[in-house]
Design an enzyme around this catalytic site. Structure first.
Site, PDB file in Angstrom:
ATOM      1  N   LYS A 143       7.676  -5.907   7.560  1.00 46.82           N
ATOM      2  CA  LYS A 143       8.680  -5.478   8.531  1.00 46.82           C
ATOM      3  C   LYS A 143       9.711  -6.569   8.840  1.00 46.82           C
ATOM      4  CE  LYS A 143       6.822  -1.437   8.792  1.00 46.82           C
ATOM      5  NZ  LYS A 143       5.603  -1.645   7.986  1.00 46.82           N
ATOM      6  N   TYR A 160      -3.583   8.879   7.825  1.00 46.89           N
ATOM      7  CA  TYR A 160      -3.040   7.594   8.267  1.00 46.89           C
ATOM      8  C   TYR A 160      -4.027   6.837   9.165  1.00 46.89           C
ATOM      9  CZ  TYR A 160      -0.003   4.118  10.350  1.00 46.89           C
ATOM     10  OH  TYR A 160       0.538   2.923  10.766  1.00 46.89           O
ATOM     11  N   TYR A 188      -2.719  -0.233   5.021  1.00 45.01           N
ATOM     12  CA  TYR A 188      -1.758  -0.144   3.914  1.00 45.01           C
ATOM     13  C   TYR A 188      -2.285  -0.827   2.646  1.00 45.01           C
ATOM     14  CZ  TYR A 188       1.404   0.965   7.810  1.00 45.01           C
ATOM     15  OH  TYR A 188       1.982   1.524   8.929  1.00 45.01           O
TER      16      TYR A 188
HETATM   17  C1  LIG Z   1       4.835  -0.727   7.372  1.00 42.95           C
HETATM   18  C2  LIG Z   1       3.915  -1.346   6.426  1.00 42.95           C
HETATM   19  C3  LIG Z   1       3.820  -0.911   5.098  1.00 42.95           C
HETATM   20  C4  LIG Z   1       4.579   0.265   4.564  1.00 42.95           C
HETATM   21  O1  LIG Z   1       5.960   0.118   4.575  1.00 42.95           O
HETATM   22  P1  LIG Z   1       6.844   1.415   4.767  1.00 42.95           P
HETATM   23  O2  LIG Z   1       8.229   0.940   4.612  1.00 42.95           O
HETATM   24  O3  LIG Z   1       6.554   1.954   6.133  1.00 42.95           O
HETATM   25  O4  LIG Z   1       6.437   2.403   3.727  1.00 42.95           O
HETATM   26  C5  LIG Z   1       2.943  -1.556   4.264  1.00 42.95           C
HETATM   27  N1  LIG Z   1       2.185  -2.573   4.692  1.00 42.95           N
HETATM   28  C6  LIG Z   1       2.232  -3.017   5.945  1.00 42.95           C
HETATM   29  C7  LIG Z   1       1.343  -4.130   6.352  1.00 42.95           C
HETATM   30  C8  LIG Z   1       3.098  -2.424   6.865  1.00 42.95           C
HETATM   31  O5  LIG Z   1       3.138  -2.870   8.126  1.00 42.95           O
END
Ligand SMILES: *Cc1c(COP(=O)(O)O)cnc(C)c1O
Length: 342
Positions: free
Chosen positions: A57, A272, A298
């Site tokens: 992010k 999720y 993720y």
């Molecule tokens: C948000 C996030 C993702 C995924 O990214 P997106 O752009 O939302 O698809 C992957 N890994 C981590 C640790 C995240 O915080």
């Protein structure tokens, strides 16, 4: 080399210290032995950043906070789930850049434990000075956020809304740049990556990487995403839309269609933020063989997908695979009850 000047006309703040490293996971390869079928596994260390614990992010926030500042905002209101990494990193980035930060955190995951609601990212949100609003189940976060923006305006301040995942076209530019970065590093290393493996949550990272890969003139089919939020079909459509919106703000004529994107739904499990046995095994494997941390929402699921694709031959024997490590490790503490005792 791809033209980074493309991004120069967008306001940006600096939250990183140049390219994140690409490292070979040699010890993991050794532990996998025959199982790895001669595949070389590399990690793009987007978890390795100096600010706020790092993570994907921050790349988006460089552009989002740039936009907020250029619009004269003094506050960021970020929307996410309770254990949002965007929330944590928005709080840290606001602290660094002198903005106020409020987080609107929705209950997106059916986990009610105290550690889920207080530990991990939430603990850090407060340490970084953000005002945290945890919504009740069923509350609409977008509506709550606009109400806060209006309230903030009555005290003469101006707030910028960072939406779920920070995945607006402007936010996605962070990963357009990352695609250029990978192309540059790949050339320097003399290593061509046959596959780039990533998780897809809100789709912004995937969209940015796809747009950047097209602009850099590289082969798109190498990018393989594992959805961790929406079902695969919906995820493809939403991500295509994002890629094309990115091309639009960059004034590019390129466009992609659903058939251009590769997204697997095999690791989604119960949805999720719901742990799967494969995720837990992947987190533990990378932990014990490399001393590196994947996150439970993720990276753990995407890495499980990578291992399963090696095993199933979807990743061809002998190929070079780059896994994007996206951070999110504070989430591990919120999932202590799921990870303990395996
Ligand atoms: C948000 C996030 C993702 C995924 O990214 P997106 O752009 O939302 O698809 C992957 N890994 C981590 C640790 C995240 O915080």
């Amino acid at each position: 080399m791809p033209n980074r000047d493309l991004l120069k006309r967008f306001a940006r703040v600096c939250l990183m210290q140049g390219p994140t490293p690409i490292q070979r996971l040699a010890r993991l390869e050794q532990v996998l032995g025959e199982q790895r079928r001669g595949v070389s596994i590399w990690a793009k260390r987007d978890d390795l950043m100096e600010l706020g614990g790092g993570g994907n992010k921050l790349r988006k926030l460089e552009f989002l906070i740039g936009q907020a500042k250029s619009e004269g905002c003094d506050t960021v209101v970020a929307i996410g789930g309770v254990q949002s990494n965007l929330g944590r990193l928005a709080a840290a980035a606001c602290a660094r850049t002198g903005l106020a930060c409020e987080l609107v955190l929705a209950q997106m995951v059916a986990r009610d434990s105290e550690i889920y609601k207080r530990n991990g990212n939430v603990l850090l949100d407060e340490l970084f000075g953000a005002r945290v609003h945890i919504l009740s189940r069923g509350d609409d976060p977008a509506e709550f956020a606009s109400r806060r923006v209006a309230e903030i305006a009555t005290s003469g301040r101006k707030a910028f809304i960072a939406t779920l995942g920070g995945s607006t076209p402007v936010g996605c530019l962070g990963y357009v740049d990352c695609a250029f970065e990978i192309a540059m590093q790949s050339a320097e290393m003399g290593t061509d990556f046959d596959h780039v493996v990533i998780p897809n949550g809100s789709g912004g990272m995937h969209a940015g990487l796809v747009a950047g890969t097209v602009i850099a003139g590289s082969d798109l089919s190498r990018i393989k995403a594992h959805t961790v939020l929406s079902p695969a079909d919906a995820c493809v459509l939403a991500t295509v839309e994002k890629v094309n919106a990115v091309f639009e703000i960059l004034s590019r004529d390129d466009r992609v269609e659903p058939k251009d994107l590769t997204i697997s739904g095999a690791q989604l499990g119960g949805g999720y933020g719901v742990p799967t046995p494969e995720m837990i095994e992947a987190v533990r494997l990378v932990g014990r063989s490399e001393g590196l941390l994947l996150d439970p929402v993720y990276g753990g699921k995407a890495f499980a997908g990578l291992l399963s694709d090696i095993e199933g031959g979807i990743i061809a024997p002998g190929s070079n695979v780059l896994f994007v490590m996206t951070g999110g490790t504070p989430g591990l503490y919120a999932y202590a009850d799921a990870l303990n005792g395996h």
